[in-house]
Design a protein around this motif. Structure first.
Motif, PDB file in Angstrom:
ATOM      1  N   SER A  77       0.841  -1.201   0.000  1.00 40.48           N
ATOM      2  CA  SER A  77       0.000   0.000   0.000  1.00 40.48           C
ATOM      3  C   SER A  77       0.870   1.241   0.000  1.00 40.48           C
ATOM      4  CB  SER A  77      -0.917   0.032   1.230  1.00 40.48           C
ATOM      5  OG  SER A  77      -1.897  -0.977   1.159  1.00 40.48           O
ATOM      6  N   LEU A  78       0.407   2.273  -0.674  1.00 35.66           N
ATOM      7  CA  LEU A  78       1.101   3.559  -0.698  1.00 35.66           C
ATOM      8  C   LEU A  78       0.365   4.509   0.246  1.00 35.66           C
ATOM      9  CD1 LEU A  78       2.448   5.379  -3.849  1.00 35.66           C
ATOM     10  CD2 LEU A  78       1.301   6.665  -2.059  1.00 35.66           C
ATOM     11  N   TYR A  79       1.122   5.069   1.211  1.00 35.90           N
ATOM     12  CA  TYR A  79       0.536   5.909   2.258  1.00 35.90           C
ATOM     13  C   TYR A  79       0.759   7.390   1.958  1.00 35.90           C
ATOM     14  CZ  TYR A  79      -0.126   1.864   5.304  1.00 35.90           C
ATOM     15  OH  TYR A  79      -0.551   0.673   5.837  1.00 35.90           O
ATOM     16  N   GLY A  80      -0.223   8.203   2.338  1.00 38.07           N
ATOM     17  CA  GLY A  80      -0.070   9.647   2.243  1.00 38.07           C
ATOM     18  C   GLY A  80      -1.416  10.318   2.115  1.00 38.07           C
ATOM     19  N   ARG A  81      -1.472  11.585   2.530  1.00 34.90           N
ATOM     20  CA  ARG A  81      -2.716  12.331   2.368  1.00 34.90           C
ATOM     21  C   ARG A  81      -3.006  12.492   0.877  1.00 34.90           C
ATOM     22  NH1 ARG A  81      -6.057  11.743   4.942  1.00 34.90           N
ATOM     23  NH2 ARG A  81      -6.224  13.118   6.718  1.00 34.90           N
ATOM     24  N   ALA A  82      -4.212  12.115   0.476  1.00 35.33           N
ATOM     25  CA  ALA A  82      -4.697  12.118  -0.910  1.00 35.33           C
ATOM     26  C   ALA A  82      -4.210  10.920  -1.713  1.00 35.33           C
ATOM     27  CB  ALA A  82      -4.364  13.414  -1.650  1.00 35.33           C
ATOM     28  N   ALA A  83      -3.526   9.970  -1.062  1.00 33.53           N
ATOM     29  CA  ALA A  83      -3.085   8.769  -1.788  1.00 33.53           C
ATOM     30  C   ALA A  83      -4.280   8.033  -2.385  1.00 33.53           C
ATOM     31  CB  ALA A  83      -2.310   7.846  -0.852  1.00 33.53           C
ATOM     32  N   ALA A  84      -5.400   8.038  -1.668  1.00 32.29           N
ATOM     33  CA  ALA A  84      -6.604   7.372  -2.173  1.00 32.29           C
ATOM     34  C   ALA A  84      -7.557   8.372  -2.822  1.00 32.29           C
ATOM     35  CB  ALA A  84      -7.304   6.618  -1.046  1.00 32.29           C
ATOM     36  N   VAL A  85      -7.759   9.499  -2.161  1.00 34.87           N
ATOM     37  CA  VAL A  85      -8.775  10.478  -2.606  1.00 34.87           C
ATOM     38  C   VAL A  85      -8.120  11.831  -2.783  1.00 34.87           C
ATOM     39  CG1 VAL A  85     -10.995  11.514  -2.050  1.00 34.87           C
ATOM     40  CG2 VAL A  85     -10.514   9.196  -1.280  1.00 34.87           C
ATOM     41  N   SER A  86      -7.815  12.273  -4.044  1.00 34.62           N
ATOM     42  CA  SER A  86      -7.939  11.392  -5.200  1.00 34.62           C
ATOM     43  C   SER A  86      -6.732  11.548  -6.125  1.00 34.62           C
ATOM     44  CB  SER A  86      -9.240  11.683  -5.945  1.00 34.62           C
ATOM     45  OG  SER A  86      -9.234  12.941  -6.577  1.00 34.62           O
ATOM     46  N   LYS A  87      -5.546  11.710  -5.512  1.00 35.93           N
ATOM     47  CA  LYS A  87      -4.352  11.773  -6.354  1.00 35.93           C
ATOM     48  C   LYS A  87      -4.067  10.427  -7.010  1.00 35.93           C
ATOM     49  CE  LYS A  87      -2.382  15.698  -3.854  1.00 35.93           C
ATOM     50  NZ  LYS A  87      -1.353  16.192  -2.914  1.00 35.93           N
ATOM     51  N   SER A  88      -4.575   9.345  -6.417  1.00 35.26           N
ATOM     52  CA  SER A  88      -4.427   8.038  -7.057  1.00 35.26           C
ATOM     53  C   SER A  88      -5.040   8.042  -8.446  1.00 35.26           C
ATOM     54  CB  SER A  88      -5.073   6.945  -6.202  1.00 35.26           C
ATOM     55  OG  SER A  88      -6.443   7.243  -5.975  1.00 35.26           O
ATOM     56  N   ASP A  89      -6.116   8.814  -8.633  1.00 35.65           N
ATOM     57  CA  ASP A  89      -6.750   8.843  -9.948  1.00 35.65           C
ATOM     58  C   ASP A  89      -6.129   9.872 -10.888  1.00 35.65           C
ATOM     59  OD1 ASP A  89      -8.457   6.655  -9.774  1.00 35.65           O
ATOM     60  OD2 ASP A  89      -9.891   7.783  -8.580  1.00 35.65           O
ATOM     61  N   PHE A  90      -5.301  10.791 -10.374  1.00 33.24           N
ATOM     62  CA  PHE A  90      -4.407  11.508 -11.289  1.00 33.24           C
ATOM     63  C   PHE A  90      -3.553  10.463 -12.017  1.00 33.24           C
ATOM     64  CE2 PHE A  90      -3.757  16.180  -9.966  1.00 33.24           C
ATOM     65  CZ  PHE A  90      -5.004  16.297  -9.381  1.00 33.24           C
ATOM     66  N   ALA A  91      -3.106   9.471 -11.234  1.00 36.94           N
ATOM     67  CA  ALA A  91      -2.226   8.438 -11.789  1.00 36.94           C
ATOM     68  C   ALA A  91      -2.993   7.458 -12.672  1.00 36.94           C
ATOM     69  CB  ALA A  91      -1.522   7.694 -10.659  1.00 36.94           C
TER      70      ALA A  91
END
Length: 408
Positions: free
Chosen positions: A117-131
Motif C-alpha cells: 500500500s502507498l501511504y499519504g494524504r490524498a493517496a486514495a482520494v484522489s491523487k491516485s486517480d491523477f495516476a
C-alpha cells in the motif's frame, strides 16, 4: 493478443513509473484549508510534460479565490484529439484535500510503500486517480491508437469546498463540454448517484458577563446547547426517510466544529458552530434548508435575549443518474468484473462529489477509480490514508479498456 490484453501488458510494464508519479503527487501538500494549491498544479503539469502531455493551466482569478476562503487555484486540462467524430470523454480527479490531522504512523507527504500500500494524504482520494487516469490515457495512445473522438483530463482543486471553482468554473467559462465523464472513485463499484450536502455556519449571540454575576449576561452557550439538541433530535426523524438508491440509506446531520467563549470565568457572549446536512437524492434542497432554519429559530426562541445568524457555506446538490451514462456503466462493469474477479455493482454513495456539476450541465457521468471497497478502508480524511497498489493497477486497466470501448 487482444487489444485489452495489450493495454493490460502496457500498464504492467509501466506500473513502477505510475507508482512513482503518484508518490511525487503525494509529496506536494494540498491542504485545504488553507488551499494554496497552484504549486501542485504546476508540479503536475511538469510531470505530465515528461510524458508528452501538455496541460493547459487555467488559473482562477486571485480575488475570486480569496473571496471563497482559499489561497490559490490553478485547474488543469489535458486535451487529446484523435480525429473527427466520436465522443469526447473527460476524466476528472481533484488534488485538494483536507489537512492531515493527527495520529499518522507514516509521513502524510512521504508516499511510503509498506506491505503493498502507498501511504499519504490524498493517496486514495484522489491523487491516485491523477495516476490511474493519466496512465490509462497513455496506455490507450500507445496500444489502441484511437482514430476518432477525444479525451480530456481535468485535474481540479476545489472539491473540498464544493467544486464551484474547480469543474464548476471550467464549465461556466465554456472551457469544456464533454459528452461523457468519469470522476475519481473507488474500484469495487461504479457510482451513479450520490447525496447532496448543505453546510451552514450558525452564530449564536448572547451577552458577555462576569461569571460571578451571571444574571447580568446572556449565556450564548446555553442558547447554542438548546439549538444543538434540537438539531440532533432531527437525526432520529431522518432515519424514517429512506432512499430507494442502493448504497444510500437516510439523511443525517453532523456538527463538525464549535467554538465560543473567552475564558472560564466569563459568561460566553458568542458561540459559532458549523453543521453538515447530507441530503438523499429524493430530497428537495430548498425544503431541507428551510426546515433547518426553522428548527434553529424555534430553539433559539426558547432562550430570552439570544439572537442567531445563519450563513450558508455550501449547497451541493445530489447527483441523479442521467440515462446517457449507460455506456460508461456497461463498460466499467464488464472490465471491472473481469479484472477484479467479482461483479462491480452500479450504486449510490453517501458522499458528495464534483460529478454533480457535470451532471447538472447535462453531461452523463459516473464515479470510478482506484481505491478499496469503502471510505473507511481507504482512511480518507483520517490518519494513514492509503491506496492498495494492486487496486491502482487493476483500476488503471479498467479505465484504459473502458476508454478503448468508448472511442472505438
Amino acid at each position: 493478443m487482444t487489444d485489452y490484453a495489450k493495454l493490460d501488458a502496457w500498464i504492467d510494464a509501466h506500473f513502477d513509473e505510475e507508482v512513482q508519479f503518484l508518490q511525487q503527487l503525494v509529496q506536494v501538500p494540498t491542504d485545504t484549508p488553507p488551499g494554496n494549491n497552484a504549486p501542485h498544479a504546476e508540479r503536475t503539469a511538469e510531470l505530465l510534460k515528461d510524458f508528452g502531455l501538455d496541460a493547459e493551466k487555467h488559473a482562477v482569478p486571485a480575488q475570486d479565490v480569496k473571496d471563497y476562503g482559499l489561497e490559490s487555484i490553478t485547474n488543469l486540462i489535458v486535451r487529446r484529439t484523435y480525429g473527427n467524430g466520436g465522443r469526447t470523454v473527460a476524466l476528472n480527479a481533484h488534488g485538494d484535500v483536507v489537512p492531515p490531522g493527527e495520529g499518522w504512523t507514516h509521513d502524510p507527504y512521504g508516499g511510503e510503500i509498506v506491505d503493498g500500500s502507498l501511504y499519504g494524504r490524498a493517496a486514495a482520494v484522489s491523487k491516485s486517480d491523477f495516476a490511474s487516469f493519466t496512465f490509462a490515457l497513455r496506455a490507450l495512445e500507445a496500444v489502441a491508437k484511437p482514430t476518432q473522438g477525444s479525451i480530456e483530463l481535468h485535474f481540479t482543486y476545489d472539491e473540498e469546498f464544493g467544486g464551484i471553482l474547480g469543474p464548476g468554473w471550467l464549465l461556466e467559462k465554456g472551457l469544456t463540454k464533454p459528452d461523457l465523464m468519469i470522476a475519481a472513485g473507488f474500484s469495487y463499484e461504479v457510482v451513479t448517484a450520490h447525496n447532496g450536502c448543505l453546510q451552514m455556519e450558525v452564530t449564536v449571540h448572547g451577552k458577555m458577563a462576569h461569571a460571578a454575576v451571571p444574571t447580568t449576561g446572556i449565556d450564548a452557550l446555553q442558547g447554542a446547547t438548546k439549538i444543538l439538541n434540537a438539531l440532533y433530535a432531527q437525526n432520529t426523524l431522518y432515519q424514517k426517510v429512506t432512499s430507494k438508491v442502493e448504497g444510500i440509506t437516510h439523511p443525517y446531520l453532523n456538527v463538525g466544529r464549535i467554538e465560543g467563549g473567552t475564558n472560564t470565568n466569563v459568561v460566553p457572549g458568542k458561540v459559532v458552530f458549523k453543521l453538515d446536512r447530507r441530503m438523499i437524492p429524493e430530497e428537495n434542497p430548498v425544503e431541507v434548508e428551510a426546515n433547518i432554519r426553522q428548527v434553529i429559530a424555534d430553539a433559539a426562541a426558547e432562550s430570552a435575549g439570544i439572537t442567531v445568524e445563519i450563513k450558508r457555506m455550501l449547497l451541493a446538490n445530489s447527483m441523479k443518474p442521467l440515462a446517457g451514462n449507460k455506456p460508461l456503466v456497461d463498460a466499467i462493469q464488464k472490465h471491472g468484473g473481469e479484472l477484479f474477479g467479482e461483479p462491480i455493482k452500479a450504486m449510490g454513495t453517501p458522499l458528495y462529489t464534483d460529478v454533480r456539476l457535470y451532471v447538472e450541465a447535462g453531461i452523463p457521468g459516473v464515479i470510478y477509480g482506484a481505491g478499496p471497497r469503502t471510505v473507511l478502508e481507504s482512511h480518507a480524511k483520517r490518519s494513514d490514508e492509503r491506496v492498495v497498489l494492486e487496486d491502482l493497477r487493476r483500476a488503471t486497466k479498467v479505465v484504459a479498456r473502458t476508454l478503448s470501448d468508448l472511442l472505438a
